[in-house]
Scaffold this motif. Structure first.
Motif, mmCIF file in Angstrom:
data_model
loop_
_atom_site.group_PDB
_atom_site.id
_atom_site.type_symbol
_atom_site.label_atom_id
_atom_site.label_comp_id
_atom_site.label_asym_id
_atom_site.label_seq_id
_atom_site.Cartn_x
_atom_site.Cartn_y
_atom_site.Cartn_z
ATOM 1 N N VAL A 1 0.787 -1.315 0.051
ATOM 2 C CA VAL A 1 0.055 0.159 0.034
ATOM 3 C C VAL A 1 0.843 1.529 0.020
ATOM 4 O O VAL A 1 1.944 1.359 0.691
ATOM 5 C CB VAL A 1 -1.053 0.012 1.235
ATOM 6 N N LEU A 2 0.647 2.016 -0.814
ATOM 7 C CA LEU A 2 1.031 3.434 -0.865
ATOM 8 C C LEU A 2 0.222 4.466 -0.640
ATOM 9 O O LEU A 2 -0.853 4.564 -1.491
ATOM 10 C CB LEU A 2 1.961 3.956 -2.148
ATOM 11 N N THR A 3 0.370 5.500 0.608
ATOM 12 C CA THR A 3 -0.530 6.518 1.032
ATOM 13 C C THR A 3 -0.395 7.687 0.222
ATOM 14 O O THR A 3 0.801 8.160 -0.188
ATOM 15 C CB THR A 3 -0.556 6.783 2.366
ATOM 16 N N ASP B 1 7.917 -1.256 -6.097
ATOM 17 C CA ASP B 1 7.749 -2.367 -7.088
ATOM 18 C C ASP B 1 8.963 -3.226 -6.805
ATOM 19 O O ASP B 1 9.152 -4.494 -6.740
ATOM 20 C CB ASP B 1 7.376 -2.168 -8.482
ATOM 21 N N ARG B 2 10.219 -2.459 -7.007
ATOM 22 C CA ARG B 2 11.508 -3.230 -7.104
ATOM 23 C C ARG B 2 12.034 -3.620 -5.467
ATOM 24 O O ARG B 2 12.673 -4.725 -5.203
ATOM 25 C CB ARG B 2 12.549 -2.162 -7.543
ATOM 26 N N THR B 3 11.697 -2.736 -4.409
ATOM 27 C CA THR B 3 12.414 -3.078 -3.205
ATOM 28 C C THR B 3 11.571 -3.227 -1.941
ATOM 29 O O THR B 3 11.697 -3.746 -0.858
ATOM 30 C CB THR B 3 13.348 -1.886 -2.691
ATOM 31 N N GLY B 4 9.969 -2.975 -2.498
ATOM 32 C CA GLY B 4 9.077 -3.005 -1.519
ATOM 33 C C GLY B 4 8.770 -1.919 -0.745
ATOM 34 O O GLY B 4 7.599 -1.707 0.188
ATOM 35 N N TYR B 5 9.834 -0.714 -0.748
ATOM 36 C CA TYR B 5 9.365 0.389 0.030
ATOM 37 C C TYR B 5 9.713 1.688 -0.599
ATOM 38 O O TYR B 5 10.694 1.723 -1.584
ATOM 39 C CB TYR B 5 10.037 0.442 1.473
ATOM 40 N N TYR B 6 9.478 2.881 -0.232
ATOM 41 C CA TYR B 6 9.740 4.181 -0.771
ATOM 42 C C TYR B 6 9.741 5.133 0.482
ATOM 43 O O TYR B 6 8.786 5.223 1.154
ATOM 44 C CB TYR B 6 8.964 4.709 -1.854
ATOM 45 N N SER B 7 10.950 5.730 0.673
ATOM 46 C CA SER B 7 10.920 6.831 1.950
ATOM 47 C C SER B 7 11.532 8.111 1.119
ATOM 48 O O SER B 7 12.261 8.049 0.112
ATOM 49 C CB SER B 7 11.995 6.182 2.710
ATOM 50 N N ASN B 8 10.946 9.097 1.867
ATOM 51 C CA ASN B 8 11.182 10.458 1.424
ATOM 52 C C ASN B 8 11.253 11.229 2.563
ATOM 53 O O ASN B 8 11.147 10.793 3.754
ATOM 54 C CB ASN B 8 9.970 10.767 0.614
ATOM 55 N N GLU C 1 6.359 8.449 -10.034
ATOM 56 C CA GLU C 1 6.659 7.379 -10.534
ATOM 57 C C GLU C 1 7.893 6.860 -10.151
ATOM 58 O O GLU C 1 7.937 5.507 -10.190
ATOM 59 C CB GLU C 1 6.969 7.917 -12.008
ATOM 60 N N LEU C 2 8.813 7.712 -9.553
ATOM 61 C CA LEU C 2 10.026 6.879 -8.908
ATOM 62 C C LEU C 2 9.723 6.059 -7.568
ATOM 63 O O LEU C 2 9.852 4.985 -7.556
ATOM 64 C CB LEU C 2 10.968 7.953 -8.448
ATOM 65 N N ALA C 3 8.505 6.510 -6.940
ATOM 66 C CA ALA C 3 7.912 5.903 -5.674
ATOM 67 C C ALA C 3 7.417 4.556 -6.021
ATOM 68 O O ALA C 3 7.558 3.597 -5.655
ATOM 69 C CB ALA C 3 6.902 6.656 -5.230
ATOM 70 N N LEU C 4 6.571 4.620 -7.337
ATOM 71 C CA LEU C 4 6.066 3.398 -7.738
ATOM 72 C C LEU C 4 6.958 2.274 -8.102
ATOM 73 O O LEU C 4 6.867 1.201 -7.782
ATOM 74 C CB LEU C 4 5.141 3.652 -9.040
ATOM 75 N N ASN C 5 8.038 2.763 -8.742
ATOM 76 C CA ASN C 5 9.154 1.663 -9.242
ATOM 77 C C ASN C 5 9.951 1.467 -7.964
ATOM 78 O O ASN C 5 10.193 0.220 -7.930
ATOM 79 C CB ASN C 5 9.973 2.413 -10.198
ATOM 80 N N LEU D 1 2.605 3.822 8.787
ATOM 81 C CA LEU D 1 3.666 3.178 8.544
ATOM 82 C C LEU D 1 4.008 1.916 9.499
ATOM 83 O O LEU D 1 4.229 0.834 9.033
ATOM 84 C CB LEU D 1 5.042 3.927 9.035
ATOM 85 N N ARG D 2 3.258 2.270 10.880
ATOM 86 C CA ARG D 2 3.402 0.993 11.899
ATOM 87 C C ARG D 2 2.396 -0.196 11.283
ATOM 88 O O ARG D 2 2.433 -1.329 11.662
ATOM 89 C CB ARG D 2 2.959 1.340 13.225
ATOM 90 N N LEU D 3 1.297 0.337 10.432
ATOM 91 C CA LEU D 3 0.548 -0.669 10.055
ATOM 92 C C LEU D 3 0.913 -1.430 8.779
ATOM 93 O O LEU D 3 0.031 -2.532 8.213
ATOM 94 C CB LEU D 3 -0.945 -0.092 9.884
ATOM 95 N N GLY D 4 2.018 -1.177 8.361
ATOM 96 C CA GLY D 4 2.648 -1.766 7.081
ATOM 97 C C GLY D 4 2.467 -0.988 5.779
ATOM 98 O O GLY D 4 2.937 -1.685 4.795
ATOM 99 N N CYS D 5 2.186 0.235 5.937
ATOM 100 C CA CYS D 5 2.201 1.098 4.591
ATOM 101 C C CYS D 5 3.707 1.215 3.965
ATOM 102 O O CYS D 5 4.506 1.368 4.792
ATOM 103 C CB CYS D 5 1.556 2.595 4.995
ATOM 104 N N ARG D 6 3.599 1.096 2.610
ATOM 105 C CA ARG D 6 5.153 0.919 2.272
ATOM 106 C C ARG D 6 5.624 2.214 1.547
ATOM 107 O O ARG D 6 6.858 2.284 1.316
ATOM 108 C CB ARG D 6 5.152 0.161 0.794
ATOM 109 N N GLY D 7 4.816 3.271 1.885
ATOM 110 C CA GLY D 7 5.481 4.700 1.717
ATOM 111 C C GLY D 7 4.224 5.632 1.804
ATOM 112 O O GLY D 7 3.197 5.483 2.080
#
Length: 210
Positions: free
Chosen positions: A81-83, A122-129, A115-119, A97-103
């Protein structure tokens, strides 16, 4: 094969525009658009396939993003899930995040970063900013602040003044050794190594002004 995406957002115009944007990215395809978490739950209860990613808004009627994320954690914890929201509250970012959101992205994000976040997910399972890192940093400082005792806070206020440690001891009616213990305790709790570090923390947290 394209990565499948479900959008959950009650703003129809935004959701439609988001669908067009996602479909313009190579390797991604929006398969469903729902107005709230309850509609998403029906998707799963009807036995429909889980998407590769869910784009989830926070503020929705009937069933909001937080309630939806809680259900997913309990019933489909592997779901990515990406919020995507306007909600900037640190408390909600940390909860998601504690509930498991990936970004966690704000809706004013640039299309390139989106688009960078989506990729990345997809590639690593997470996106941090910066939205996530700054919220986590503020949460860490809040926890540190809450750990401080009344006397430690009193000492911290004095440490922001021009008083020497000996003068602080006299002001607090304590022995220099006890004041030294307060100082070392704060160094340990706040992960700083000097009086300057103590002052910087106190200013950032609004504990004292200089």
């Amino acid at each position: 094969m394209n990565r499948t995406i479900i959008i959950v957002d009650d703003h129809k115009l935004f959701a439609q525009s988001l669908q067009i944007l996602v479909n313009s990215y190579e390797g991604f395809e929006v398969t469903n658009v729902y107005k709230n978490g309850e509609e998403l739950l029906k998707h799963f209860s009807d036995g429909k396939a889980s998407p590769d990613l869910i784009l989830l808004d926070m503020r929705m009627p009937v069933m909001d993003g937080l309630a939806t994320m809680k259900w997913l954690k309990e019933n489909n914890p592997q779901q990515k899930v990406l919020t995507l929201t306007v909600d900037q509250e640190d408390e909600n970012i940390i909860k998601m995040l504690r509930l498991g959101c990936r970004g966690y992205l704000l809706k004013d994000i640039d299309p390139e970063e989106f688009e960078l976040a989506l990729n990345a997910i997809d590639r690593t399972g997470y996106y941090s900013n910066t939205t996530i890192s700054e919220a986590l940093s503020r949460e860490e400082r809040k926890q540190k602040y809450e750990e401080l005792t009344t006397r430690e806070l009193e000492f911290l206020n004095h440490a922001c003044s021009e008083l020497t440690y000996k003068a602080i001891a006299a002001e607090m009616n304590l022995s220099p050794k006890t004041v030294e213990n307060y100082r070392e305790s704060l160094f340990s709790k706040l992960h700083v190594k000097s009086r300057v570090g103590l002052v910087i923390f106190a200013i950032k947290e609004g504990i004292c002004e200089v």
